[in-house]
Design a protein around this motif. Structure first.
Motif, PDB file in Angstrom:
ATOM      1  N   VAL A   1     -17.310 -30.824  26.732  1.00 30.88           N
ATOM      2  CA  VAL A   1     -17.307 -32.088  26.007  1.00 30.88           C
ATOM      3  C   VAL A   1     -15.882 -32.585  25.785  1.00 30.88           C
ATOM      4  O   VAL A   1     -15.608 -33.794  25.870  1.00 30.88           O
ATOM      5  N   GLU A   2     -14.931 -31.681  25.542  1.00 31.01           N
ATOM      6  CA  GLU A   2     -13.542 -32.118  25.354  1.00 31.01           C
ATOM      7  C   GLU A   2     -12.984 -32.689  26.648  1.00 31.01           C
ATOM      8  O   GLU A   2     -12.262 -33.699  26.643  1.00 31.01           O
ATOM      9  N   ALA A   3     -13.323 -32.060  27.768  1.00 29.66           N
ATOM     10  CA  ALA A   3     -12.851 -32.570  29.059  1.00 29.66           C
ATOM     11  C   ALA A   3     -13.420 -33.960  29.336  1.00 29.66           C
ATOM     12  O   ALA A   3     -12.725 -34.830  29.885  1.00 29.66           O
ATOM     13  N   ALA A   4     -14.686 -34.184  28.944  1.00 27.94           N
ATOM     14  CA  ALA A   4     -15.301 -35.491  29.165  1.00 27.94           C
ATOM     15  C   ALA A   4     -14.595 -36.572  28.354  1.00 27.94           C
ATOM     16  O   ALA A   4     -14.369 -37.688  28.839  1.00 27.94           O
ATOM     17  N   VAL A   5     -14.221 -36.249  27.110  1.00 28.24           N
ATOM     18  CA  VAL A   5     -13.546 -37.228  26.264  1.00 28.24           C
ATOM     19  C   VAL A   5     -12.151 -37.534  26.811  1.00 28.24           C
ATOM     20  O   VAL A   5     -11.728 -38.692  26.901  1.00 28.24           O
ATOM     21  N   VAL A   6     -11.427 -36.478  27.174  1.00 31.02           N
ATOM     22  CA  VAL A   6     -10.073 -36.681  27.706  1.00 31.02           C
ATOM     23  C   VAL A   6     -10.122 -37.493  28.997  1.00 31.02           C
ATOM     24  O   VAL A   6      -9.309 -38.399  29.222  1.00 31.02           O
ATOM     25  N   GLU A   7     -11.092 -37.200  29.863  1.00 30.70           N
ATOM     26  CA  GLU A   7     -11.210 -37.929  31.123  1.00 30.70           C
ATOM     27  C   GLU A   7     -11.543 -39.394  30.867  1.00 30.70           C
ATOM     28  O   GLU A   7     -11.087 -40.282  31.592  1.00 30.70           O
TER      29      GLU A   7
ATOM     30  N   GLY B   1      -1.995 -40.064  30.157  1.00 27.68           N
ATOM     31  CA  GLY B   1      -2.136 -39.033  31.180  1.00 27.68           C
ATOM     32  C   GLY B   1      -0.908 -38.179  31.338  1.00 27.68           C
ATOM     33  O   GLY B   1      -0.955 -36.948  31.205  1.00 27.68           O
ATOM     34  N   PRO B   2       0.269 -38.749  31.644  1.00 29.02           N
ATOM     35  CA  PRO B   2       1.474 -37.936  31.845  1.00 29.02           C
ATOM     36  C   PRO B   2       1.874 -37.139  30.605  1.00 29.02           C
ATOM     37  O   PRO B   2       2.399 -36.033  30.723  1.00 29.02           O
ATOM     38  N   ALA B   3       1.652 -37.692  29.430  1.00 30.70           N
ATOM     39  CA  ALA B   3       2.113 -37.021  28.206  1.00 30.70           C
ATOM     40  C   ALA B   3       1.179 -35.905  27.775  1.00 30.70           C
ATOM     41  O   ALA B   3       1.601 -34.963  27.104  1.00 30.70           O
ATOM     42  N   TRP B   4      -0.090 -36.000  28.157  1.00 36.66           N
ATOM     43  CA  TRP B   4      -1.104 -35.090  27.616  1.00 36.66           C
ATOM     44  C   TRP B   4      -0.760 -33.622  27.887  1.00 36.66           C
ATOM     45  O   TRP B   4      -0.842 -32.783  26.983  1.00 36.66           O
ATOM     46  N   ASP B   5      -0.397 -33.301  29.101  1.00 35.32           N
ATOM     47  CA  ASP B   5      -0.177 -31.906  29.471  1.00 35.32           C
ATOM     48  C   ASP B   5       1.007 -31.295  28.739  1.00 35.32           C
ATOM     49  O   ASP B   5       1.097 -30.068  28.623  1.00 35.32           O
ATOM     50  N   ALA B   6       1.913 -32.114  28.235  1.00 37.95           N
ATOM     51  CA  ALA B   6       3.105 -31.599  27.557  1.00 37.95           C
ATOM     52  C   ALA B   6       2.906 -31.426  26.057  1.00 37.95           C
ATOM     53  O   ALA B   6       3.787 -30.898  25.389  1.00 37.95           O
ATOM     54  N   LEU B   7       1.764 -31.850  25.545  1.00 39.03           N
ATOM     55  CA  LEU B   7       1.541 -31.808  24.103  1.00 39.03           C
ATOM     56  C   LEU B   7       1.034 -30.444  23.657  1.00 39.03           C
ATOM     57  O   LEU B   7       0.325 -29.750  24.382  1.00 39.03           O
ATOM     58  N   PHE B   8       1.377 -30.081  22.413  1.00 39.79           N
ATOM     59  CA  PHE B   8       0.817 -28.897  21.785  1.00 39.79           C
ATOM     60  C   PHE B   8      -0.608 -29.209  21.309  1.00 39.79           C
ATOM     61  O   PHE B   8      -0.976 -30.376  21.149  1.00 39.79           O
ATOM     62  N   PRO B   9      -1.445 -28.172  21.044  1.00 40.90           N
ATOM     63  CA  PRO B   9      -2.831 -28.415  20.612  1.00 40.90           C
ATOM     64  C   PRO B   9      -2.936 -29.326  19.391  1.00 40.90           C
ATOM     65  O   PRO B   9      -3.767 -30.230  19.353  1.00 40.90           O
ATOM     66  N   GLY B  10      -2.093 -29.101  18.386  1.00 44.26           N
ATOM     67  CA  GLY B  10      -2.157 -29.951  17.201  1.00 44.26           C
ATOM     68  C   GLY B  10      -1.812 -31.391  17.502  1.00 44.26           C
ATOM     69  O   GLY B  10      -2.414 -32.318  16.963  1.00 44.26           O
ATOM     70  N   GLU B  11      -0.832 -31.600  18.396  1.00 39.22           N
ATOM     71  CA  GLU B  11      -0.450 -32.964  18.784  1.00 39.22           C
ATOM     72  C   GLU B  11      -1.562 -33.639  19.579  1.00 39.22           C
ATOM     73  O   GLU B  11      -1.821 -34.827  19.408  1.00 39.22           O
ATOM     74  N   ARG B  12      -2.237 -32.864  20.424  1.00 40.53           N
ATOM     75  CA  ARG B  12      -3.363 -33.419  21.171  1.00 40.53           C
ATOM     76  C   ARG B  12      -4.470 -33.876  20.223  1.00 40.53           C
ATOM     77  O   ARG B  12      -5.062 -34.945  20.407  1.00 40.53           O
ATOM     78  N   SER B  13      -4.770 -33.043  19.227  1.00 40.89           N
ATOM     79  CA  SER B  13      -5.827 -33.386  18.277  1.00 40.89           C
ATOM     80  C   SER B  13      -5.491 -34.668  17.535  1.00 40.89           C
ATOM     81  O   SER B  13      -6.339 -35.550  17.362  1.00 40.89           O
ATOM     82  N   ARG B  14      -4.239 -34.817  17.097  1.00 46.56           N
ATOM     83  CA  ARG B  14      -3.847 -36.033  16.375  1.00 46.56           C
ATOM     84  C   ARG B  14      -3.915 -37.252  17.287  1.00 46.56           C
ATOM     85  O   ARG B  14      -4.334 -38.339  16.863  1.00 46.56           O
ATOM     86  N   LEU B  15      -3.522 -37.085  18.538  1.00 40.96           N
ATOM     87  CA  LEU B  15      -3.544 -38.215  19.463  1.00 40.96           C
ATOM     88  C   LEU B  15      -4.975 -38.685  19.725  1.00 40.96           C
ATOM     89  O   LEU B  15      -5.244 -39.890  19.741  1.00 40.96           O
ATOM     90  N   VAL B  16      -5.888 -37.735  19.917  1.00 38.43           N
ATOM     91  CA  VAL B  16      -7.289 -38.110  20.160  1.00 38.43           C
ATOM     92  C   VAL B  16      -7.841 -38.887  18.970  1.00 38.43           C
ATOM     93  O   VAL B  16      -8.570 -39.874  19.126  1.00 38.43           O
ATOM     94  N   ARG B  17      -7.494 -38.485  17.758  1.00 39.12           N
ATOM     95  CA  ARG B  17      -7.999 -39.188  16.572  1.00 39.12           C
ATOM     96  C   ARG B  17      -7.425 -40.598  16.455  1.00 39.12           C
ATOM     97  O   ARG B  17      -8.022 -41.456  15.815  1.00 39.12           O
TER      98      ARG B  17
END
Length: 489
Positions: A338-344, A450-466
């Motif tokens: 489900v996380e992959a579907a949202v990110v995609e 897209g380019p920034a996602w892979d460089a983010l830490f887990p907490g930063e990814r969570s904040r970005l998705v929100r």
């Protein structure tokens, strides 16, 4: 001179007798009124008797009726056997006396002088009130000390009845059919090592929480177990013949119903489960707080299972967490899927010009809708604050020194402050949204996802998705993932 006779007894003990404490107080007050018949005193026929109600509270039925009649002008004097019948709290009693004096209602007692004509009288009454409150607090401390000492000796000191025991003569006595259910619960958890699986088994077998009847005759039917109530039962030392005495656990007088070996095994499993949950909480999950079950609408929470050294993450419907596997059909989805579907979905929006245009259009529409909603919220909150301000002024003008009125006044002030804060917050947010939406910046932010996602830490990814996603809806039966309100500001 219309005199209302107010009587009170803190406990119900002895109230079923023909001549109890309430009647004794009333008889003494009636004689007191008769002795002052030459002064025009007449006892009102209305009875204001509070039996089994503590003087530490002002939520007493008869007292409330008396206050209501005072406000309606139906009472000239209030007679009490002793002043502490009014209240055991000196501050409340002082406010009551002040209010009665302000509306011209006297308070009299055959045992104490309650006239407050001079500063000396008021000082003397205040000292006596403090003495009554001190007496009550000392008695309460003695009761607490007695109960603490009794617990240290292993004596059960009351509380809500638990499954497996009945209360007989203030002691815990084993209820054999319920005790068998309790042992079955411990055995189920020891076998499955799972709260959810144990809940499902209890549901199938029809094992529920204890049904019991209060001393007043009110029946409490046992409800179905939930995760919290099941964990509480499994961790309760009563079942091995022990109980809490403050921070200590001591041997108790009642009989144990769970073998000590089984108890120790279950406690070790519970402790292991808590340790395993700690890294899960620290590790977190990308969609926590925004993912919901499409079947029942409940929120979904992260969970996982381990096979060997591999951990498999899931999002599980809260209905399953609360009621077991049958709580909601199929509402368990693999976290990675489900996380992959949202990110995609977000990546696709960054790649597709049409989707990017739609996101910008949607963001612009949401800003306009939010502005309109904020204007309405600010207007309604402002009107509510004005209405509450009027009620506060009216209440103060009519005597807010009575504890009941004081409580109402405190509630109104809190509601007024909350309404004012809502109005201010709505106006502040609306002021921010008055600035035109920077569509270029929004486009660049989405395109860089897209380019920034892979460089983010887990907490930063969570904040970005929100920041980008408002709600994710998942149907665990079909695996369909819907991402709602993809862009919002």
């Amino acid at each position: 001179m219309r005199v209302a006779l107010y009587t009170r007894k803190s406990t119900k003990k002895g109230l079923d007798q023909q001549f109890n404490s309430i009647e004794a107080q009333r008889e003494a007050l009636e004689k007191f009124i008769t002795d002052h018949a030459a002064d025009g005193w007449v006892a009102l026929p209305e009875r204001y008797d509070d039996g089994g109600v503590s003087g530490a509270t002002t939520s007493r039925p008869a007292w409330q009726r008396l206050l209501s009649d005072v406000k309606r002008g139906l009472i000239d004097k209030i007679a009490v056997y002793k002043p502490d019948r009014l209240s055991r709290d000196s501050a409340d009693a002082a406010l009551m006396m002040k209010y009665f004096r302000s509306v011209g209602v006297g308070v009299v007692s055959p045992n104490e002088r309650l006239d407050q004509d001079t500063a000396s009288d008021r000082f003397s009454l205040g000292v006596r009130m403090q003495a009554w409150q001190y007496e009550r607090e000392i008695a309460a401390e003695r009761i607490r000390d007695k109960m603490r000492a009794a617990r240290q000796r292993g004596q059960w000191q009351g509380g809500r009845p638990v499954l497996g025991y009945d209360v007989v003569a203030k002691k815990l006595v084993v209820n054999e059919p319920e005790a068998a259910d309790v042992r079955a619960i411990f055995e189920s958890y020891a076998r499955t090592t799972s709260i959810v699986a144990t809940l499902a088994e209890l549901e199938r077998r029809g094992i529920r929480l204890k049904s019991w009847t209060t001393q007043r005759g009110r029946r409490n039917e046992g409800r179905a177990f939930r995760d919290h109530s099941l964990h509480t039962l499994l961790a309760n030392p009563l079942y091995v013949g022990r109980l809490y005495a403050g921070q200590d656990v001591v041997d108790a007088e009642h009989e144990a119903i769970v073998p000590r070996e089984l108890w120790d095994e279950v406690q070790a499993l519970l402790a292991l489960g808590q340790r395993e949950q700690a890294p899960r909480r620290a590790w977190g999950a990308l969609l926590t707080g925004i993912i919901h079950c499409a079947v029942c609408g409940s929120g979904m929470v992260p969970s996982y299972c381990k096979k060997g050294d591999t951990r498999y993450g899931y999002y599980v419907c809260q209905s399953i967490k609360a009621r077991g596997a049958d709580g909601c059909p199929g509402s368990r989805v693999a976290q990675g899927v489900v996380e992959a579907a949202v990110v995609e979905r977000i990546r696709a929006m960054a790649r597709d010009p049409a989707l990017l245009d739609e996101a910008v259009r949607q963001a612009r529409a949401e800003v306009e809708a939010r502005r309109a909603a904020l204007a309405t919220d600010a207007q309604r909150a402002g009107m509510e604050a004005a209405r509450l301000a009027g009620e506060i002024a009216d209440l103060i003008a009519h005597g807010a020194d009575v504890p009941e009125l004081r409580q109402r006044l405190d509630g109104l002030r809190q509601a007024h402050d909350a309404a004012t804060q809502r109005a201010t917050a709505a106006k502040d947010e609306a002021a921010v949204l008055r600035a035109p939406l920077d569509e270029g910046e929004l486009r660049r932010a989405i395109e860089s996802f897209g380019p920034a996602w892979d460089a983010l830490f887990p907490g930063e990814r969570s904040r970005l998705v929100r920041l980008v996603v408002e709600r994710v809806s998942v149907d665990g039966r079909t695996g369909f993932v819907q991402v709602l309100a993809v862009v919002h500001t």
